[in-house]
Each structure stands twice: as structure tokens, then as C-alpha cells.
Design an enzyme around this catalytic site. Sequence first.
Site, PDB file in Angstrom:
ATOM      1  N   CYS A   1      37.959  36.647  49.378  1.00 57.46           N
ATOM      2  CA  CYS A   1      37.214  37.608  48.562  1.00 57.46           C
ATOM      3  C   CYS A   1      37.976  38.094  47.334  1.00 57.46           C
ATOM      4  O   CYS A   1      37.360  38.588  46.384  1.00 57.46           O
ATOM      5  CB  CYS A   1      36.805  38.801  49.415  1.00 57.46           C
ATOM      6  SG  CYS A   1      35.845  38.343  50.875  1.00 57.46           S
TER       7      CYS A   1
ATOM      8  N   HIS B   1      35.221  44.030  44.666  1.00 57.24           N
ATOM      9  CA  HIS B   1      34.577  43.034  45.523  1.00 57.24           C
ATOM     10  C   HIS B   1      33.375  43.671  46.189  1.00 57.24           C
ATOM     11  O   HIS B   1      33.438  44.797  46.678  1.00 57.24           O
ATOM     12  CB  HIS B   1      35.575  42.531  46.569  1.00 57.24           C
ATOM     13  CG  HIS B   1      34.922  41.785  47.681  1.00 57.24           C
ATOM     14  ND1 HIS B   1      34.020  40.764  47.464  1.00 57.24           N
ATOM     15  CD2 HIS B   1      35.011  41.917  49.030  1.00 57.24           C
ATOM     16  CE1 HIS B   1      33.597  40.298  48.625  1.00 57.24           C
ATOM     17  NE2 HIS B   1      34.182  40.988  49.585  1.00 57.24           N
TER      18      HIS B   1
ATOM     19  N   ASN C   1      27.278  39.887  50.172  1.00 55.75           N
ATOM     20  CA  ASN C   1      28.694  39.633  49.949  1.00 55.75           C
ATOM     21  C   ASN C   1      28.861  38.146  49.644  1.00 55.75           C
ATOM     22  O   ASN C   1      28.639  37.297  50.502  1.00 55.75           O
ATOM     23  CB  ASN C   1      29.471  40.028  51.211  1.00 55.75           C
ATOM     24  CG  ASN C   1      30.967  39.792  51.096  1.00 55.75           C
ATOM     25  OD1 ASN C   1      31.429  38.990  50.298  1.00 55.75           O
ATOM     26  ND2 ASN C   1      31.727  40.483  51.939  1.00 55.75           N
TER      27      ASN C   1
END
Length: 314
Positions: free
Chosen positions: A112, A240, A270
Amino acid sequence: MSGSRIVALGHYQPPKVLTNDDLAVLVDTDDEWIRSRVGIRTRHIAEGETLVDLATEAAQKALANSGRSAAEIDLVVVATCTAVERSPNTAAAVAARLGVRAPAAYDINTVCSGFSYALATADHAIRAGAARRALVIGAERMSDTLDWTDRTTCVIFGDGAGAAVVEAQEEGAEPGIGPVVWGSEPEKSDAVVITGWDPVISQQGQSVFRWATTQIAPLARQTCEKAGIDPSELKGFVPHQANLRIIDAIAAKLGAPDAVVARDVVVSGNTSAASIPLAFSKMVERGELSPGDPVLLFGFGGGLAYAGQVVRCP
């Protein structure tokens, strides 16, 4: 050279949208349960499109927005944790699709935080004189890693890509990409894992939540300090896109009251290494930021690795 800057951004998401109600048909969940825990309403899922397809689409849009041609690129970096092919790497495959001639091309996998890592390495290469103009891409097909019977993970992730054209600045110009703050916590590296030949993602949700909501804000402030800027001067914050509760908790502790905070997770889920460039590109496209605005990018997650830098909005 005095540094580098982001010239333009681009993003791409596959057309298939999976809603919370769609997921309720597949697994024991509902819209209220998902929204209350992660804040997500929809996510995009690739069907018939490869990781290289997603990355190439985003890169083409970034190039078009920059006014530069593929022939002017001499470095291609792709941040991803979902590449299927071991060789050629995703960066080389994207370069071939775009017609980039003889670039340095490599992939980065810090999950990520990947885009911020990739952006830093491109900036370093340009500062060192090893490259002049780079394509930096974050791209993921997270749907390839999902167990669609596990409601703790399948409701969170989506597919997409974002890209930036990065180029050298002349001597004396203010750097458009600030110093990176990066690192990891290896002793907690099992908190988010993607394992096996038929990969499946799993995570220790509460552990990741506690780590992100307590450790990331101080690191984000450290990133601003290293760039010579106070958080109160920020005009944008693109963390993020892990989940909405984490984003809001970090933003509340950052001390940046005038910053527009990216919350693309609500509609995109995500998307791991793609989440920062995807959200940043959308903010610029919507006119939420102005050229030259200081924007903090900060990635964190699997590894547990983190990286961030202050950039000037293209």
C-alpha cells in the site's frame, strides 16, 4: 539538477462497479455493516482487463495530460503487489505497450505504500542524473487476491491504477517533490499478508487499525518538517485509502485544517499501491487543488511499510 516535479497525473478504473448490495448477495454482510466499519459504498472490479491494461490506461492519460510523448520517457516504475508475471515485469510490459524506447523499467512491491516508494526512487534517479523524465505508476488488481466468502476482506478492496509524469527541474527551482520519509515495522509484517500460488489476502484488522491511527500521523508531521513546511500550510492530504475511519483519524491528528483530504476510498475501495495516485488524480481533475499547492502524500500498510513526501500539485 535541483530536484524533480510532478508534471501531470492520470487514472483509470475498470467499468464494473460492485456495490455493497451486490456483495450482500455473495457473503453475509449488508450496506450498513460495511459503511460503519470501513466507509466504503462501491469498488471497481476488473473483468477481462489485466494489471498491465490498467497501468497502461492510467499512464496514457498522464502522458496526455502532460503534453509529453512516450519517446520522452526514460524511466518507468510500477508499484504493485498483484503482478502475475515474474518476467517481464509490469513496468517493461507497460513501456512496450506505450512505445517507450529503451527505458529503465522496474517494479516495486511495498504493497500500500508502493506509490510513495516508487515516486521517491524516481525522484532520486532524476536527482542523480540517471533519468530525466519518468512515468511512475501505481496499479493493482486486488480482486485477484480475494476470498469472496471472507467478509472481512472482500468488502474492502478494489482494482484501479494511477500514474504521474515526473521530470527534472532546472538548477535553482524549488523542488516539486520533497524528501521522502520511509520505513517499516518488520516485526509486524504478518499483519497483512498475500500468500500462496493462488494468492489470498488476509489481515489482522484491529492490529492494522491501531498501528495506522496511532503511528502514521507523527510520521506524516515528520514528513512535513523534512520538507520545510508546517502541516497548517498544506492544501491537500492524500493518504493511502485504507478505510474511511483510518483516514479521518489521521487527518484529525495531522493539524492541517485547510487541507482537502482525499476520501476516494468511499467509491473506489482500497486499491493498495494505486490508491494515492488514483485519489490525487481525481482531486486535480475536479479542481479541488491548484497548481503549486503543497500536498502531502502518505502511503502505509502491508509490510508494515510506510512512505510519504510533500509534493507540489501539477
